[in-house]
Design an enzyme around this catalytic site. Structure first.
Site, PDB file in Angstrom:
ATOM      1  N   ASP A 112       1.131  -1.321   0.180  1.00  0.00           N
ATOM      2  CA  ASP A 112       0.143  -0.130   0.052  1.00  0.00           C
ATOM      3  C   ASP A 112       0.794   1.282   0.001  1.00  0.00           C
ATOM      4  OD1 ASP A 112      -2.213  -1.699  -0.063  1.00  0.00           O
ATOM      5  OD2 ASP A 112      -2.465  -1.487   2.496  1.00  0.00           O
ATOM      6  N   GLY A 155      -5.721  -1.734  -2.131  1.00  0.00           N
ATOM      7  CA  GLY A 155      -5.453  -0.422  -1.232  1.00  0.00           C
ATOM      8  C   GLY A 155      -6.931  -0.137  -0.503  1.00  0.00           C
TER       9      GLY A 155
HETATM   10  O1  F6P Z   1      -2.359  -3.958   3.276  1.00  0.00           O
HETATM   11  C1  F6P Z   1      -2.073  -4.668   1.885  1.00  0.00           C
HETATM   12  C2  F6P Z   1      -3.434  -5.354   1.280  1.00  0.00           C
HETATM   13  O2  F6P Z   1      -3.131  -5.837   0.264  1.00  0.00           O
HETATM   14  C3  F6P Z   1      -4.375  -4.102   1.081  1.00  0.00           C
HETATM   15  O3  F6P Z   1      -4.120  -3.206  -0.237  1.00  0.00           O
HETATM   16  C4  F6P Z   1      -5.724  -4.852   0.928  1.00  0.00           C
HETATM   17  O4  F6P Z   1      -6.906  -3.934   1.316  1.00  0.00           O
HETATM   18  C5  F6P Z   1      -5.506  -5.707   2.020  1.00  0.00           C
HETATM   19  O5  F6P Z   1      -3.934  -6.027   2.246  1.00  0.00           O
HETATM   20  C6  F6P Z   1      -6.333  -7.127   1.890  1.00  0.00           C
HETATM   21  O6  F6P Z   1      -6.300  -7.900   2.872  1.00  0.00           O
HETATM   22  P1  F6P Z   1      -6.585  -9.240   2.767  1.00  0.00           P
HETATM   23  O7  F6P Z   1      -5.397 -10.334   2.160  1.00  0.00           O
HETATM   24  O8  F6P Z   1      -6.670  -9.819   4.227  1.00  0.00           O
HETATM   25  O9  F6P Z   1      -8.018  -9.390   2.159  1.00  0.00           O
END
Ligand code: F6P
Length: 307
Positions: A112, A155
């Site tokens: 991010d 993001g």
């Molecule tokens: O923080 C990194 C990230 O890839 C974000 O861009 C995204 O919103 C989130 O993690 C997704 O998280 P998860 O893998 O738990 O769905």
């Protein structure tokens, strides 16, 4: 992340330390999933995305009881310090560990790029290149059929990836959480591009934007004057699975090595990031609970370049 793990392990071993790997992040710290890493265990991993140690969301670590389990497991093995590779959530946990008397240093790592303490964080370059490859490929169909694509990139809280993908990919519009863009404005950008004779349209939408790709698709589909036929694509976790770029391998190596050196030399309580080309330690107090935000000048530039 694997490049950072390798660097931490090999620098540590070169300084006569015992280096342990913790599986699944804080979950492994609490469940005692900790094992010795030798030089060979960290060989052949730099070209792999993600982390060979695994990662996890660990809500229990937010409780004092969960953290105490982690501290007890670290004491059991006489572990003197911990390097935590991760973004905001991971560094909040690292700060808590440090405050509980376990010397801790973070390595700034999130796709991010919203973490204070590093101009660019580990993983951003790889994720950005994957998003760009998707844009380039979408443009092939878009140009052939005179279509516009709404492409969602990751993001949840930060539009950095979307904005940079938009600028480097030549998008007609970028929709991010930090700056309100209405569906009407997206339609206006696309229809104006169509009238200017463009053969394709690309709109990059951050996952956490107020209007997501599906809402925008529905709205655009109801507008007769857009010109382009519209399609939506969600890139999702594909962005997190790429072969790390040369830039990310070098960044991970330099940050990991620096974090290990500092910890061995008695420094702790902050995140190591790259600032103006130099590995820099920023205290947790300046990092935790804060975010970097996007540069409004770059957002304005994206709009100028889209013409
Ligand atoms: O923080 C990194 C990230 O890839 C974000 O861009 C995204 O919103 C989130 O993690 C997704 O998280 P998860 O893998 O738990 O769905």
């Amino acid at each position: 992340m694997n490049a950072a793990i390798r660097a931490v392990a090999r620098v540590g071993i070169s300084r006569d330390c015992k280096v342990y790997g913790v599986r699944q992040g804080y979950l492994g710290l609490m469940t005692d999933d900790i094992s010795l890493l030798g030089l060979r265990e960290v060989g052949g991993i730099m070209q792999l995305g993600g982390t060979f140690l695994g990662s996890a969301r660990a809500p229990e670590f937010k409780t004092i009881e969960g953290r105490q389990k982690a501290v007890d497991n670290l004491h059991k093995r006489s572990i003197d310090g911990v390097v935590v590779i991760g973004g905001n959530g991971s560094q909040t946990g690292a700060n808590a560990l440090d405050e509980m008397g376990i010397p801790t240093i973070g390595v700034a790592s999130t796709i991010d790029n919203d973490l204070i303490g590093s101009d660019i964080t580990l993983g951003v370059d790889t994720a950005l290149n994957i998003a760009l490859e998707a844009v380039d490929r979408l443009k092939v169909t878009a140009s052939s059929h005179r279509r516009a694509f709404l492409l969602e990139v990751m993001g949840r809280d930060c539009g950095y990836l979307a904005l940079m993908t938009g600028i480097a990919g030549g998008a007609e519009a970028v929709v991010i959480p930090e700056i309100d863009t209405t569906p009407e404005e997206v339609v206006e950008e696309l229809s104006a591009s169509y009238r200017r004779g463009k053969t394709n349209g690309i709109v990059i939408v951050a996952e956490g934007a107020k209007y997501g790709v599906n809402q925008l698709l529905e709205y655009c589909g109801q507008q007769p004057d857009v010109g382009f036929e519209i399609r939506a694509v969600t890139l999702g976790h594909v962005q997190r699975g790429g072969t790390p770029t040369a830039y990310d391998r070098l960044l991970g190596t330099r940050l990991g090595a620096n974090a290990a050196e500092r910890l061995i030399n008695g420094e702790h309580g902050g995140v190591v990031g790259m600032i103006k080309g130099t590995e820099t330690l920023t205290p947790y107090t300046a990092v935790v609970g804060k975010t970097k935000g996007v540069d409004p000048k770059l957002f304005a530039l994206a709009d100028v370049l889209a013409k």
